[in-house]
Design a protein around this motif. Structure first.
Motif, PDB file in Angstrom:
ATOM      1  N   PHE A 178       0.071   9.277 -11.934  1.00  0.00           N
ATOM      2  CA  PHE A 178       0.096   9.713 -10.537  1.00  0.00           C
ATOM      3  C   PHE A 178      -1.186   9.293  -9.838  1.00  0.00           C
ATOM      4  O   PHE A 178      -1.166   8.806  -8.701  1.00  0.00           O
ATOM      5  N   GLU A 179      -2.327   9.477 -10.506  1.00  0.00           N
ATOM      6  CA  GLU A 179      -3.608   9.074  -9.937  1.00  0.00           C
ATOM      7  C   GLU A 179      -3.634   7.579  -9.646  1.00  0.00           C
ATOM      8  O   GLU A 179      -4.180   7.137  -8.620  1.00  0.00           O
ATOM      9  N   SER A 180      -3.063   6.776 -10.549  1.00  0.00           N
ATOM     10  CA  SER A 180      -3.065   5.322 -10.366  1.00  0.00           C
ATOM     11  C   SER A 180      -2.093   4.879  -9.285  1.00  0.00           C
ATOM     12  O   SER A 180      -2.455   4.144  -8.369  1.00  0.00           O
ATOM     13  N   PHE A 181      -0.843   5.341  -9.378  1.00  0.00           N
ATOM     14  CA  PHE A 181       0.186   4.847  -8.468  1.00  0.00           C
ATOM     15  C   PHE A 181      -0.070   5.233  -7.022  1.00  0.00           C
ATOM     16  O   PHE A 181       0.281   4.476  -6.109  1.00  0.00           O
ATOM     17  N   GLN A 182      -0.675   6.411  -6.781  1.00  0.00           N
ATOM     18  CA  GLN A 182      -0.922   6.807  -5.392  1.00  0.00           C
ATOM     19  C   GLN A 182      -1.925   5.870  -4.727  1.00  0.00           C
ATOM     20  O   GLN A 182      -1.905   5.682  -3.505  1.00  0.00           O
ATOM     21  N   ASN A 183      -2.798   5.257  -5.523  1.00  0.00           N
ATOM     22  CA  ASN A 183      -3.753   4.284  -4.990  1.00  0.00           C
ATOM     23  C   ASN A 183      -3.171   2.882  -4.946  1.00  0.00           C
ATOM     24  O   ASN A 183      -3.403   2.140  -3.982  1.00  0.00           O
ATOM     25  N   TRP A 184      -2.420   2.505  -5.953  1.00  0.00           N
ATOM     26  CA  TRP A 184      -1.854   1.151  -5.988  1.00  0.00           C
ATOM     27  C   TRP A 184      -0.949   0.912  -4.782  1.00  0.00           C
ATOM     28  O   TRP A 184      -1.025  -0.135  -4.133  1.00  0.00           O
ATOM     29  N   GLN A 185      -0.074   1.881  -4.486  1.00  0.00           N
ATOM     30  CA  GLN A 185       0.873   1.665  -3.389  1.00  0.00           C
ATOM     31  C   GLN A 185       0.144   1.529  -2.051  1.00  0.00           C
ATOM     32  O   GLN A 185       0.528   0.721  -1.211  1.00  0.00           O
ATOM     33  N   SER A 186      -0.941   2.300  -1.874  1.00  0.00           N
ATOM     34  CA  SER A 186      -1.655   2.241  -0.595  1.00  0.00           C
ATOM     35  C   SER A 186      -2.362   0.896  -0.419  1.00  0.00           C
ATOM     36  O   SER A 186      -2.468   0.381   0.701  1.00  0.00           O
ATOM     37  N   GLU A 187      -2.842   0.312  -1.528  1.00  0.00           N
ATOM     38  CA  GLU A 187      -3.509  -0.989  -1.443  1.00  0.00           C
ATOM     39  C   GLU A 187      -2.543  -2.074  -1.003  1.00  0.00           C
ATOM     40  O   GLU A 187      -2.876  -2.930  -0.171  1.00  0.00           O
ATOM     41  N   PHE A 188      -1.337  -2.064  -1.543  1.00  0.00           N
ATOM     42  CA  PHE A 188      -0.380  -3.104  -1.175  1.00  0.00           C
ATOM     43  C   PHE A 188       0.199  -2.870   0.214  1.00  0.00           C
ATOM     44  O   PHE A 188       0.597  -3.826   0.889  1.00  0.00           O
ATOM     45  N   LEU A 189       0.226  -1.615   0.659  1.00  0.00           N
ATOM     46  CA  LEU A 189       0.596  -1.350   2.054  1.00  0.00           C
ATOM     47  C   LEU A 189      -0.436  -1.954   2.985  1.00  0.00           C
ATOM     48  O   LEU A 189      -0.093  -2.563   4.009  1.00  0.00           O
ATOM     49  N   ALA A 190      -1.734  -1.819   2.652  1.00  0.00           N
ATOM     50  CA  ALA A 190      -2.804  -2.375   3.483  1.00  0.00           C
ATOM     51  C   ALA A 190      -2.708  -3.897   3.541  1.00  0.00           C
ATOM     52  O   ALA A 190      -2.860  -4.511   4.608  1.00  0.00           O
TER      53      ALA A 190
END
Length: 219
Positions: A178-190
């Motif tokens: 959860f800690e990883s995926f919540q950050n990964w998705q936001s990076e690719f959205l940016a």
């Protein structure tokens, strides 16, 4: 007033400002995270941490490398994806029709980097050294995030008088991912936002933007 192009700040201003902002916000994260952790400890009647103790704590380690991990993943993937994928009209994409300088085979000349002059295996590695270095930074950050997250989780388990987990159990625990995926998705959205918005919107003077008068469908 004419700019002195030999001035150190003029020649290195972008990296200096970005690193300065990084240092500022890392310090802000440190101070606010320290207060958050001590508030959590006070709620369970445990002694507060000094600032040095907090810097060495898994709470700070987990929070820091959790974010670094996602940044290096995003940059590594973006470098690799832009080699072969295109987006019509985006300033972030290579041309749909023309071969660009970055696609040409390197030629040894007097000002070329030494791996280009050396050739052979060293040149083969150097051709992909940017993605390799970002990939290594991602793996290191991922590892330190995992260690910090595991230790922080087990500290909380001890405070709750519950059993600790070893690394083999924690690697499949939903908390870590959860800690990883919540950050990964936001990076690719940016990244997607920059790729898509640069089709229609402009920022005069920025290399991340097309010229203000460029057509929407022009790369």
């Amino acid at each position: 007033m004419q700019t002195n192009k030999n001035n150190f700040f003029y020649r290195n201003g972008l990296s200096l400002v970005v690193l300065g902002l990084f240092t500022l916000f890392l310090f802000c994260q440190l101070i606010t995270g320290w207060h958050v952790k001590n508030n959590e400890l006070s709620e369970v009647k445990l002694p507060s941490l000094t600032l040095i103790q907090y810097i060495l704590s898994p709470h700070f380690m987990q929070a820091t490398f959790e974010n670094w991990e996602s940044e290096f993943l995003q940059m590594c993937m973006y470098v690799l994806l832009t080699v072969s994928l295109r987006q019509k009209g985006s300033a972030e994409s290579k041309s749909l029709t023309e071969k660009e300088d970055v696609d040409k085979e390197p030629e040894a000349h007097k000002n070329a980097p030494w791996p280009v002059k050396k050739g052979g295996f060293i040149l083969s590695v150097y051709k992909h050294s940017l993605s390799v270095s970002l990939g290594i930074l991602f793996l290191l950050s991922f590892t330190f995030h995992f260690i910090g997250s595991l230790n922080n989780y087990n500290e909380e388990q001890i405070q709750k008088h519950l059993a600790k987990l070893d690394w083999k159990d924690y690697i499949v625990n939903s908390q870590f991912w959860f800690e990883s995926f919540q950050n990964w998705q936001s990076e690719f959205l940016a990244v997607a936002s920059l790729v898509i918005l640069s089709i229609w919107f402009r920022e005069k003077g920025s290399p991340q933007s097309k010229p203000v008068d460029a057509p929407y469908d022009e790369n």
